[in-house]
Design a protein around this motif. Structure first.
Motif, PDB file in Angstrom:
ATOM      1  N   ILE A   8       0.842  -1.205   0.000  1.00 34.50           N
ATOM      2  CA  ILE A   8       0.000   0.000   0.000  1.00 34.50           C
ATOM      3  C   ILE A   8       0.874   1.251   0.000  1.00 34.50           C
ATOM      4  N   TYR A   9       1.892   1.263   0.843  1.00 30.14           N
ATOM      5  CA  TYR A   9       2.801   2.411   0.873  1.00 30.14           C
ATOM      6  C   TYR A   9       3.523   2.558  -0.465  1.00 30.14           C
ATOM      7  N   ASP A  10       3.909   1.438  -1.097  1.00 27.63           N
ATOM      8  CA  ASP A  10       4.563   1.490  -2.405  1.00 27.63           C
ATOM      9  C   ASP A  10       3.639   2.084  -3.462  1.00 27.63           C
ATOM     10  N   MET A  11       2.352   1.727  -3.410  1.00 18.90           N
ATOM     11  CA  MET A  11       1.389   2.268  -4.371  1.00 18.90           C
ATOM     12  C   MET A  11       1.187   3.769  -4.184  1.00 18.90           C
ATOM     13  N   MET A  12       1.341   4.228  -2.942  1.00 14.65           N
ATOM     14  CA  MET A  12       1.188   5.653  -2.668  1.00 14.65           C
ATOM     15  C   MET A  12       2.302   6.451  -3.341  1.00 14.65           C
ATOM     16  N   GLY A  13       3.419   5.814  -3.555  1.00 16.27           N
ATOM     17  CA  GLY A  13       4.519   6.458  -4.251  1.00 16.27           C
ATOM     18  C   GLY A  13       5.436   7.229  -3.332  1.00 16.27           C
ATOM     19  N   PRO A  18       3.011  14.271   3.743  1.00 16.28           N
ATOM     20  CA  PRO A  18       4.450  14.246   3.977  1.00 16.28           C
ATOM     21  C   PRO A  18       5.066  12.979   3.407  1.00 16.28           C
ATOM     22  N   SER A  19       6.357  12.999   3.154  1.00 19.54           N
ATOM     23  CA  SER A  19       7.026  11.840   2.573  1.00 19.54           C
ATOM     24  C   SER A  19       6.985  10.670   3.559  1.00 19.54           C
ATOM     25  N   VAL A  20       6.943   9.471   3.009  1.00 21.55           N
ATOM     26  CA  VAL A  20       6.829   8.249   3.805  1.00 21.55           C
ATOM     27  C   VAL A  20       8.227   7.735   4.125  1.00 21.55           C
ATOM     28  N   ARG A  21       8.483   7.485   5.383  1.00 23.78           N
ATOM     29  CA  ARG A  21       9.761   6.914   5.802  1.00 23.78           C
ATOM     30  C   ARG A  21       9.785   5.418   5.506  1.00 23.78           C
ATOM     31  N   ASP A  22      10.953   4.847   5.380  1.00 27.27           N
ATOM     32  CA  ASP A  22      11.091   3.420   5.072  1.00 27.27           C
ATOM     33  C   ASP A  22      10.488   2.523   6.141  1.00 27.27           C
ATOM     34  N   ASP A  23      10.497   2.978   7.407  1.00 28.92           N
ATOM     35  CA  ASP A  23       9.973   2.135   8.482  1.00 28.92           C
ATOM     36  C   ASP A  23       8.497   2.398   8.772  1.00 28.92           C
ATOM     37  N   SER A  24       7.861   3.255   8.000  1.00 29.47           N
ATOM     38  CA  SER A  24       6.450   3.579   8.237  1.00 29.47           C
ATOM     39  C   SER A  24       5.517   2.370   8.139  1.00 29.47           C
ATOM     40  N   PRO A  25       5.659   1.497   7.125  1.00 27.64           N
ATOM     41  CA  PRO A  25       4.765   0.325   7.086  1.00 27.64           C
ATOM     42  C   PRO A  25       4.885  -0.544   8.335  1.00 27.64           C
ATOM     43  N   PHE A  26       6.110  -0.777   8.795  1.00 31.15           N
ATOM     44  CA  PHE A  26       6.313  -1.589   9.996  1.00 31.15           C
ATOM     45  C   PHE A  26       5.665  -0.936  11.211  1.00 31.15           C
ATOM     46  N   GLU A  30       2.625  -2.464  13.507  1.00 33.78           N
ATOM     47  CA  GLU A  30       2.796  -2.643  14.950  1.00 33.78           C
ATOM     48  C   GLU A  30       1.666  -1.974  15.728  1.00 33.78           C
ATOM     49  N   LYS A  31       1.324  -0.752  15.374  1.00 32.88           N
ATOM     50  CA  LYS A  31       0.232  -0.033  16.052  1.00 32.88           C
ATOM     51  C   LYS A  31      -1.094  -0.757  15.845  1.00 32.88           C
ATOM     52  N   PHE A  32      -1.292  -1.244  14.633  1.00 34.25           N
ATOM     53  CA  PHE A  32      -2.515  -1.959  14.287  1.00 34.25           C
ATOM     54  C   PHE A  32      -2.679  -3.209  15.153  1.00 34.25           C
ATOM     55  N   PHE A  33      -1.618  -4.008  15.276  1.00 33.89           N
ATOM     56  CA  PHE A  33      -1.688  -5.224  16.073  1.00 33.89           C
ATOM     57  C   PHE A  33      -1.825  -4.921  17.556  1.00 33.89           C
TER      58      PHE A  33
END
Length: 70
Positions: A8-13, A18-26, A30-33
């Protein structure tokens, strides 16, 4: 879940603001779980998943977006 969130983050581009950090998906996963693991045993059961989805307005709003797509 991490693979899905990363996709999903990759599709966002890379040009999102704001720009997405590399650790944002992780961090997102984590917050979701943590939110879903109601009894804090390190496992999210189907019951915990359903209960969290039904009680969280943001999750319900996100799922309703898919109703218009299908």
């Amino acid at each position: 879940m991490l693979a899905i969130m990363t996709s999903i983050y990759d599709m966002m581009g890379q040009y999102t603001l704001p720009s997405v950090r590399d650790d944002s998906p992780f961090e997102h996963v984590e917050k979701f779980f943590q939110k879903m693991d109601r009894n804090k045993d390190g496992v999210v059961t189907i019951e915990e998943f359903i209960e969290t989805c039904q009680k969280d307005e943001n999750i319900m709003a996100s799922m309703q977006l898919f109703e218009n797509v299908i």
